[in-house]
Scaffold this active site. Structure first.
Site, PDB file in Angstrom:
ATOM      1  N   CYS A  14      -3.316   1.583   6.377  1.00 18.97           N
ATOM      2  CA  CYS A  14      -3.722   0.795   7.552  1.00 18.97           C
ATOM      3  C   CYS A  14      -4.392   1.666   8.601  1.00 18.97           C
ATOM      4  O   CYS A  14      -5.107   1.178   9.460  1.00 18.97           O
ATOM      5  CB  CYS A  14      -2.507   0.101   8.146  1.00 18.97           C
ATOM      6  SG  CYS A  14      -1.232   1.277   8.630  1.00 18.97           S
ATOM      7  N   GLU A  34       7.566   0.820  16.687  1.00 10.93           N
ATOM      8  CA  GLU A  34       8.739   1.378  16.006  1.00 10.93           C
ATOM      9  C   GLU A  34       8.593   2.894  16.050  1.00 10.93           C
ATOM     10  O   GLU A  34       7.608   3.424  16.548  1.00 10.93           O
ATOM     11  CB  GLU A  34       8.869   0.803  14.592  1.00 10.93           C
ATOM     12  CG  GLU A  34       9.074  -0.714  14.629  1.00 10.93           C
ATOM     13  CD  GLU A  34       9.615  -1.323  13.337  1.00 10.93           C
ATOM     14  OE1 GLU A  34      10.466  -0.701  12.685  1.00 10.93           O
ATOM     15  OE2 GLU A  34       9.174  -2.435  12.992  1.00 10.93           O
ATOM     16  N   ASN A  73       0.805  -1.237   0.000  1.00  9.56           N
ATOM     17  CA  ASN A  73       0.000   0.000   0.000  1.00  9.56           C
ATOM     18  C   ASN A  73       0.833   1.280   0.000  1.00  9.56           C
ATOM     19  O   ASN A  73       0.499   2.246  -0.682  1.00  9.56           O
ATOM     20  CB  ASN A  73      -1.023  -0.013   1.143  1.00  9.56           C
ATOM     21  CG  ASN A  73      -0.380  -0.066   2.507  1.00  9.56           C
ATOM     22  OD1 ASN A  73       0.657  -0.685   2.694  1.00  9.56           O
ATOM     23  ND2 ASN A  73      -0.992   0.591   3.465  1.00  9.56           N
ATOM     24  N   GLU A 131       3.681  -4.667  12.352  1.00  7.66           N
ATOM     25  CA  GLU A 131       2.700  -3.585  12.146  1.00  7.66           C
ATOM     26  C   GLU A 131       1.609  -4.171  11.244  1.00  7.66           C
ATOM     27  O   GLU A 131       1.861  -4.424  10.058  1.00  7.66           O
ATOM     28  CB  GLU A 131       3.390  -2.367  11.521  1.00  7.66           C
ATOM     29  CG  GLU A 131       4.455  -1.796  12.469  1.00  7.66           C
ATOM     30  CD  GLU A 131       5.260  -0.626  11.892  1.00  7.66           C
ATOM     31  OE1 GLU A 131       5.885   0.078  12.691  1.00  7.66           O
ATOM     32  OE2 GLU A 131       5.258  -0.424  10.664  1.00  7.66           O
TER      33      GLU A 131
HETATM   34  P1  NAD Z   1       0.111  -9.310   3.251  1.00  2.99           P
HETATM   35  O1  NAD Z   1       0.208  -9.734   4.658  1.00  2.99           O
HETATM   36  O2  NAD Z   1      -0.706 -10.115   2.310  1.00  2.99           O
HETATM   37  O3  NAD Z   1       1.567  -9.247   2.594  1.00  2.99           O
HETATM   38  C1  NAD Z   1       2.589  -8.479   3.149  1.00  2.99           C
HETATM   39  C2  NAD Z   1       3.932  -9.081   2.788  1.00  2.99           C
HETATM   40  O4  NAD Z   1       4.059 -10.357   3.415  1.00  2.99           O
HETATM   41  C3  NAD Z   1       4.131  -9.332   1.304  1.00  2.99           C
HETATM   42  O5  NAD Z   1       5.462  -9.013   0.973  1.00  2.99           O
HETATM   43  C4  NAD Z   1       3.889 -10.826   1.182  1.00  2.99           C
HETATM   44  O6  NAD Z   1       4.519 -11.426   0.075  1.00  2.99           O
HETATM   45  C5  NAD Z   1       4.487 -11.320   2.479  1.00  2.99           C
HETATM   46  N1  NAD Z   1       4.003 -12.614   2.944  1.00  2.99           N
HETATM   47  C6  NAD Z   1       2.779 -13.158   2.796  1.00  2.99           C
HETATM   48  N2  NAD Z   1       2.735 -14.376   3.389  1.00  2.99           N
HETATM   49  C7  NAD Z   1       3.960 -14.597   3.930  1.00  2.99           C
HETATM   50  C8  NAD Z   1       4.539 -15.671   4.662  1.00  2.99           C
HETATM   51  N3  NAD Z   1       3.840 -16.765   4.982  1.00  2.99           N
HETATM   52  N4  NAD Z   1       5.825 -15.574   5.052  1.00  2.99           N
HETATM   53  C9  NAD Z   1       6.551 -14.468   4.743  1.00  2.99           C
HETATM   54  N5  NAD Z   1       6.056 -13.427   4.034  1.00  2.99           N
HETATM   55  C10 NAD Z   1       4.776 -13.483   3.642  1.00  2.99           C
HETATM   56  O7  NAD Z   1      -0.373  -7.795   3.279  1.00  2.99           O
HETATM   57  P2  NAD Z   1      -0.731  -6.864   2.046  1.00  2.99           P
HETATM   58  O8  NAD Z   1      -2.016  -7.356   1.456  1.00  2.99           O
HETATM   59  O9  NAD Z   1       0.463  -6.716   1.187  1.00  2.99           O
HETATM   60  O10 NAD Z   1      -0.960  -5.438   2.767  1.00  2.99           O
HETATM   61  C11 NAD Z   1      -2.167  -5.018   3.288  1.00  2.99           C
HETATM   62  C12 NAD Z   1      -2.247  -5.267   4.781  1.00  2.99           C
HETATM   63  O11 NAD Z   1      -1.161  -4.628   5.433  1.00  2.99           O
HETATM   64  C13 NAD Z   1      -3.489  -4.683   5.439  1.00  2.99           C
HETATM   65  O12 NAD Z   1      -3.980  -5.608   6.376  1.00  2.99           O
HETATM   66  C14 NAD Z   1      -2.980  -3.442   6.155  1.00  2.99           C
HETATM   67  O13 NAD Z   1      -3.740  -3.021   7.244  1.00  2.99           O
HETATM   68  C15 NAD Z   1      -1.631  -3.906   6.573  1.00  2.99           C
HETATM   69  N6  NAD Z   1      -0.745  -2.767   6.851  1.00  2.99           N
HETATM   70  C16 NAD Z   1      -0.459  -2.442   8.160  1.00  2.99           C
HETATM   71  C17 NAD Z   1       0.362  -1.332   8.447  1.00  2.99           C
HETATM   72  C18 NAD Z   1       0.693  -0.920   9.865  1.00  2.99           C
HETATM   73  O14 NAD Z   1       1.547  -0.063  10.031  1.00  2.99           O
HETATM   74  N7  NAD Z   1       0.058  -1.459  10.876  1.00  2.99           N
HETATM   75  C19 NAD Z   1       0.877  -0.587   7.403  1.00  2.99           C
HETATM   76  C20 NAD Z   1       0.549  -0.941   6.094  1.00  2.99           C
HETATM   77  C21 NAD Z   1      -0.257  -2.036   5.830  1.00  2.99           C
HETATM   78  O1  6OD Z   2       3.937   6.618   8.908  1.00  7.44           O
HETATM   79  C1  6OD Z   2       4.453   5.540   9.225  1.00  7.44           C
HETATM   80  O2  6OD Z   2       5.581   5.484   9.776  1.00  7.44           O
HETATM   81  C2  6OD Z   2       3.744   4.286   8.957  1.00  7.44           C
HETATM   82  N1  6OD Z   2       4.334   3.164   9.397  1.00  7.44           N
HETATM   83  C3  6OD Z   2       2.563   4.329   8.311  1.00  7.44           C
HETATM   84  C4  6OD Z   2       1.772   3.191   8.045  1.00  7.44           C
HETATM   85  C5  6OD Z   2       0.724   3.306   7.231  1.00  7.44           C
HETATM   86  C6  6OD Z   2      -0.107   2.186   6.931  1.00  7.44           C
HETATM   87  O3  6OD Z   2      -0.569   1.945   5.841  1.00  7.44           O
END
Ligand code: NAD
Ligand code: 6OD
Length: 492
Positions: free
Chosen positions: A292, A471, A159, A258
């Site tokens: 997120c 973090e 994202n 995260e």
């Molecule tokens: P995802 O979990 O599907 O994938 C994230 C990464 O993990 C990718 O690089 C993927 O290839 C890898 N991955 C998947 N399965 C794995 C495994 N078994 N072992 C190792 N690596 C693996 O997430 P996404 O669809 O790419 O992103 C969207 C999600 O991320 C949403 O749930 C969003 O809320 C979350 N997100 C959270 C934050 C935060 O700061 N809390 C920030 C951005 C996105």
């Molecule tokens: O601003 C940041 O440092 C951060 N980790 C943002 C995360 C955004 C989620 O999509």
């Protein structure tokens, strides 16, 4: 139809060289479904090569490098990103479909800022020291020294690909670790460009390694289960976090997660109305709702419910959905058509459950190549029970559910009624209430009268299904380093 044979090939970067992997997969632009690049997937052997190169770097000169040297390198990387600003904007926008205007304003400047912030911080990071009285009436000095953790695996989502990668990479490098990064398979381009910047900035071979591929049964899984990785830092879905934690358990690798969110916004009747619609509008729809931190649950004090719903409807309908490259585009597509299918399935469920679709709920029609893309309309729902899956599950699209409340305690209870706990926002002009309500939020980050306003020194993370650890600032330095406490008896 794009000519795939003409597409550039995005390769892995291991031990200072770009190398091909075992198989290739497509990198697709979600604005029109065209293949913009081919990507070579790192198999188990190449992942192993990357970890070996990283270990060699940690055991070599890099592992003994000083803080000033590392900080200087981080500043140089920031300059390298800025020197290729437009290429990064284009790479990020073509991979994700996000408006170039947004990548120029948010993603790419933040990538450079991440390196500068942690270069500044590592130079001034304090260490603990205590004078300790000993049982025999003498004195000892206790002081802690900071050492790298070793080889750190970074796994990132699609994202905010560059922002989130550099958010972890910069402090990990500042602390003297060597890194193996696996970006999302959906967004390999900006990380590949970053590898060039790292090389050109003079990052020693093996310190930064990049492996492309998928998660389960592929590159990601090989990386996190590799026995010679010391720590894993991951941003992505909660379910994936759980799989990664399992893979890390046998070696007791330290983890920082995260994860997802189902973030609440609480809007009180005394809020600044225009500001709330403008800023919370971003908080719902920015990056097509794929942040997120976006609010997918909005609780509005009943006397202003009608006003809020119609004002937010106007806001949603005013957003220009368009080609990412056009300057006035505010909303691009979702990341992919499978993700759009997931988002649309929630719209269908909402209808079946009797929701009112205030606006949106479907797919825009353009009559051009964008009809092959992953666009969806910004959507506002009302009328669902709090227990419905549309109100409990993270949808990760430009959508929110709006519900009324009558009393502050009720709003707090509804906001906290979730398995997630990433971010909350509160909209009010009553300063006492702002503090009171903010302290009751069961989340890692609470914004009052603002959203996604960042200071990189502050703790960032979530509770419950939204993450493990924090973090940001010193929290990052503490995750990416090991403290060795030295106790020295001072004779006398
Ligand atoms: P995802 O979990 O599907 O994938 C994230 C990464 O993990 C990718 O690089 C993927 O290839 C890898 N991955 C998947 N399965 C794995 C495994 N078994 N072992 C190792 N690596 C693996 O997430 P996404 O669809 O790419 O992103 C969207 C999600 O991320 C949403 O749930 C969003 O809320 C979350 N997100 C959270 C934050 C935060 O700061 N809390 C920030 C951005 C996105
Ligand atoms: O601003 C940041 O440092 C951060 N980790 C943002 C995360 C955004 C989620 O999509």
């Amino acid at each position: 139809m794009s000519d795939v044979s003409q597409s550039p090939l995005l390769r892995n970067f291991v031990d200072g060289r770009f190398v091909s992997g075992e198989r290739e997969f497509d990198d697709v632009n979600p604005a029109d479904g065209t293949v913009i690049a081919r990507v070579t997937e790192a198999g188990a052997q190449l992942v192993n090569d990357a970890v070996i190169a990283a270990r060699k770097a940690v055991l070599g000169e890099w592992g003994r490098s000083g803080v000033r040297q590392r900080a200087a390198l981080l500043y140089k990387i920031a300059e390298g990103i800025e020197a290729r600003f437009d290429e990064f904007v284009r790479a990020e926008s073509d991979d994700t479909g996000k408006p170039r205007a947004l990548a120029s304003r948010l993603d790419v400047p933040r990538a450079a800022a991440n390196f500068r912030a942690f270069a500044d911080l590592i130079k001034t990071a304090p260490l603990e020291a205590f004078d300790t009285e000993t049982p025999d009436g003498k004195l000892a000095l206790n002081y802690a020294v900071r050492k790298p953790v070793g080889v750190v695996a970074i796994i990132t989502p699609w994202n905010l690909p560059l922002l989130l990668l550099t958010w972890k990479l910069a402090p990990a490098l500042a602390c003297g670790n060597a890194i193996v990064v696996k970006p999302s398979e959906e967004t390999p381009a900006s990380a590949t460009l970053l590898a060039e910047v790292m090389r050109d900035a003079g990052v020693p071979n093996g310190v930064f390694n990049l492996v492309h591929g998928f998660g389960e049964g592929s590159t990601g899984e090989y990386l996190v289960s590799h026995p010679d990785i010391n720590a894993v830092t991951f941003t992505g879905e909660s379910r994936t976090g759980s799989a990664i934690m399992k893979a890390c358990a046998p070696g007791l690798k330290s983890v920082s997660f995260e994860l997802g969110g189902k973030n609440p916004a609480i809007v009180f009747a005394d809020c600044d109305r225009d500001e709330t619609i403008a800023q919370l509008g971003d908080g719902i729809f920015l990056n097509t709702g794929q942040v997120c931190l976006c609010a997918e649950r909005v609780y509005v004090e009943r006397p202003i419910l009608e006003w809020f719903v119609s004002a937010m409807k106007r806001k949603a309908e005013s957003l220009k959905i368009g080609w990412p490259a056009e300057n006035d585009t505010q909303l691009g597509p979702l990341i992919s058509t499978p993700h759009r299918e997931k988002v649309l399935s929630y719209f269908r469920m909402a209808r079946e459950l009797g929701a009112t679709i205030v606006t949106g709920g479907g797919v825009p029609e353009f009559g051009d190549a964008r009809d092959h893309g992953a666009y969806v309309q910004p959507t506002i729902l009302t009328g669902l029970p709090e227990s419905s899956c549309c109100v409990t599950d993270e949808i990760f699209g430009p959508v929110c559910h709006v519900a009324p409340f009558d009393a502050e305690e009720q709003a707090v209870a509804m906001a906290n009624d979730t398995k997630y706990g990433l971010a909350a926002s509160i909209w009010t002009n009553d300063v006492k209430r702002a503090h009171r309500v903010a302290r009751q939020m069961n989340v890692g980050i609470t914004w009052v009268n603002c959203w996604f306003l960042r200071d990189l020194r502050t703790p960032f993370g979530g509770v419950g299904l939204s993450g493990i650890g924090r973090e940001g600032g010193m929290h990052s330095l503490n995750f990416y380093s090991e403290l060795n406490n030295i106790c020295i008896k001072i004779s006398g």
